[in-house]
Design an enzyme around this catalytic site. Structure first.
Site, PDB file in Angstrom:
ATOM      1  N   ARG A 122     -66.395  49.885 -14.111  1.00 33.69           N
ATOM      2  CA  ARG A 122     -65.414  50.741 -14.787  1.00 33.69           C
ATOM      3  C   ARG A 122     -65.565  52.111 -14.250  1.00 33.69           C
ATOM      4  NH1 ARG A 122     -68.206  47.735 -18.748  1.00 33.69           N
ATOM      5  NH2 ARG A 122     -66.670  46.411 -19.935  1.00 33.69           N
TER       6      ARG A 122
ATOM      7  N   LYS B 124     -70.539  49.418 -21.521  1.00 32.90           N
ATOM      8  CA  LYS B 124     -69.971  49.624 -23.007  1.00 32.90           C
ATOM      9  C   LYS B 124     -71.226  49.155 -23.901  1.00 32.90           C
ATOM     10  CE  LYS B 124     -64.978  49.152 -22.291  1.00 32.90           C
ATOM     11  NZ  LYS B 124     -63.902  48.437 -22.932  1.00 32.90           N
TER      12      LYS B 124
ATOM     13  N   HIS C  96     -58.724  51.353 -12.030  1.00 31.40           N
ATOM     14  CA  HIS C  96     -59.082  49.966 -12.892  1.00 31.40           C
ATOM     15  C   HIS C  96     -58.687  48.931 -12.039  1.00 31.40           C
ATOM     16  CE1 HIS C  96     -60.807  48.234 -16.466  1.00 31.40           C
ATOM     17  NE2 HIS C  96     -59.758  47.646 -16.448  1.00 31.40           N
TER      18      HIS C  96
ATOM     19  N   TYR D 149     -59.337  39.101 -17.931  1.00 29.37           N
ATOM     20  CA  TYR D 149     -59.466  40.313 -16.979  1.00 29.37           C
ATOM     21  C   TYR D 149     -58.995  39.882 -15.613  1.00 29.37           C
ATOM     22  CZ  TYR D 149     -61.283  44.781 -15.185  1.00 29.37           C
ATOM     23  OH  TYR D 149     -61.270  45.578 -14.611  1.00 29.37           O
TER      24      TYR D 149
ATOM     25  N   HIS E  63     -69.112  41.913 -19.319  1.00 29.69           N
ATOM     26  CA  HIS E  63     -68.334  41.451 -20.472  1.00 29.69           C
ATOM     27  C   HIS E  63     -69.150  40.704 -21.633  1.00 29.69           C
ATOM     28  CE1 HIS E  63     -64.341  41.199 -17.978  1.00 29.69           C
ATOM     29  NE2 HIS E  63     -64.696  42.669 -18.553  1.00 29.69           N
TER      30      HIS E  63
ATOM     31  N   ARG F 178     -61.482  47.366 -10.077  1.00 27.66           N
ATOM     32  CA  ARG F 178     -62.498  46.339 -10.805  1.00 27.66           C
ATOM     33  C   ARG F 178     -61.762  44.938 -10.882  1.00 27.66           C
ATOM     34  NH1 ARG F 178     -66.414  46.292 -14.860  1.00 27.66           N
ATOM     35  NH2 ARG F 178     -65.547  45.322 -16.976  1.00 27.66           N
TER      36      ARG F 178
END
Length: 319
Positions: A166, A191, A259, A294, A285, A262
């Site tokens: 990211r 994240k 993005h 995605y 993820h 990615r």
């Protein structure tokens, strides 16, 4: 062919054109294909000015170029059958040359900046093709103001595509990251504070080494790896603007964002035979369903994976 197209610029202007092309090759590390395209686009613009003024184009014609001049050029290109992508790249090349002249005090880029690029055809969001993703990483520094910024842009976009990061993850890397040319992986904080290991391709390490060599600011563990022009942490908007310039140059759709690199990383791995679980780990993820969405996996591709992997599916095909 008319005489005006044979002699389309005065010697001082041609000398500046040659100097600009040399900078693109030596300092901006533009590919031969891009340099050839830019040379052709600028030559067409100078021929347009020559026909317009009924004399070879001069440096003074570009000193205070008006938006109307560029509109006229694009209109002429449209009459010749050029599409929006071709015209967008042509405008980008002229802008780059004007900025070169501006840095030497020979022109103002105000008119070129005010000119909007031709509207590109709308398209659904999608990953870049392999060729387009490679072109983005190769041409990332083509329009940077300084050689170190060009190296920075190449490094960060190569990192996004080569490791599937990211943009926030890339910009959060500490200054001592990517400093070991022998490293084969790197921890990345994703994240939720979760850390994952991502493999490092030689292209990523080479681009990072070139940036580290050229960066004028100290790159240590207590500051950011990627720096803005004044030395502060690089902001996402700067990377997004660099990608927007590349869209115009390469004729890419609006969906070609940082993005999307990615996205392309994951999609190209999957197309090359990578399994969803591994890609899930590489992307960081939490759930497999997120990875499926995605990577824009279509039903046919999923069925192909399941049929190759499930014992009952294999038995049915061989039975």
């Amino acid at each position: 062919m008319t005489q005006t197209t044979l002699i389309h610029a005065t010697r001082p202007l041609l000398d500046e054109k040659a100097a600009w092309l040399t900078i693109l090759a030596d300092e901006r590390r533009s590919s031969p294909h891009t340099i050839e395209a830019y040379e052709r686009d600028l030559r067409q613009f100078l021929i347009f000015l020559t026909d317009y003024h009924a004399r070879p184009a001069q440096l003074g014609d570009l000193a205070d170029l008006k938006t109307a001049d560029l509109r006229g050029f694009l209109a002429a290109r449209r009459r010749d059958g050029a599409g929006a992508k071709t015209m967008g790249r042509g405008l980008a090349g002229v802008r780059s040359f004007i900025r070169h002249l501006e840095r030497k005090g020979l022109a103002s880029s105000a008119g070129a900046k005010a000119m909007r690029a031709p509207k590109q055809p709308k398209s659904l969001p999608r990953p870049l093709t392999v060729d387009d993703a490679m072109a983005v990483t190769e041409e990332a520094g083509a329009f940077a103001a300084d050689a170190w910024i060009a190296a920075r842009d190449v490094a960060i976009l190569t990192l996004l595509y080569g490791c599937g990061l990211r943009i926030s993850e890339a910009l959060s890397l500490p200054g001592d990251a990517l400093g070991d040319a022998t490293a084969r992986s790197m921890p990345v904080a994703g994240k939720g504070g979760k850390t994952r290991l991502v493999p490092l391709l030689p292209a990523v390490l080479e681009a990072a080494a070139e940036y580290r060599r050229r960066c004028p600011y100290p790159l240590t563990a207590d500051n950011a790896l990627f720096r803005g022009a004044r030395g502060g942490p690089l902001q996402p908007q700067i990377v997004q603007r660099a990608m927007a310039r590349l869209r115009g140059v390469l004729g890419l759709p609006d969906s070609a964002t940082p993005h999307a690199l990615r996205h392309s990383f994951a999609t190209h791995l999957l197309a090359g035979g990578g399994d969803l679980r591994t890609i899930q780990d590489l992307l960081g993820h939490a759930s497999l369903s997120t990875t499926q969405n995605y990577t824009a996996v279509d039903q046919a591709r999923l069925m192909s994976i399941y049929e190759d992997a499930h014992p009952r599916a294999r038995r049915r095909r061989t039975g």
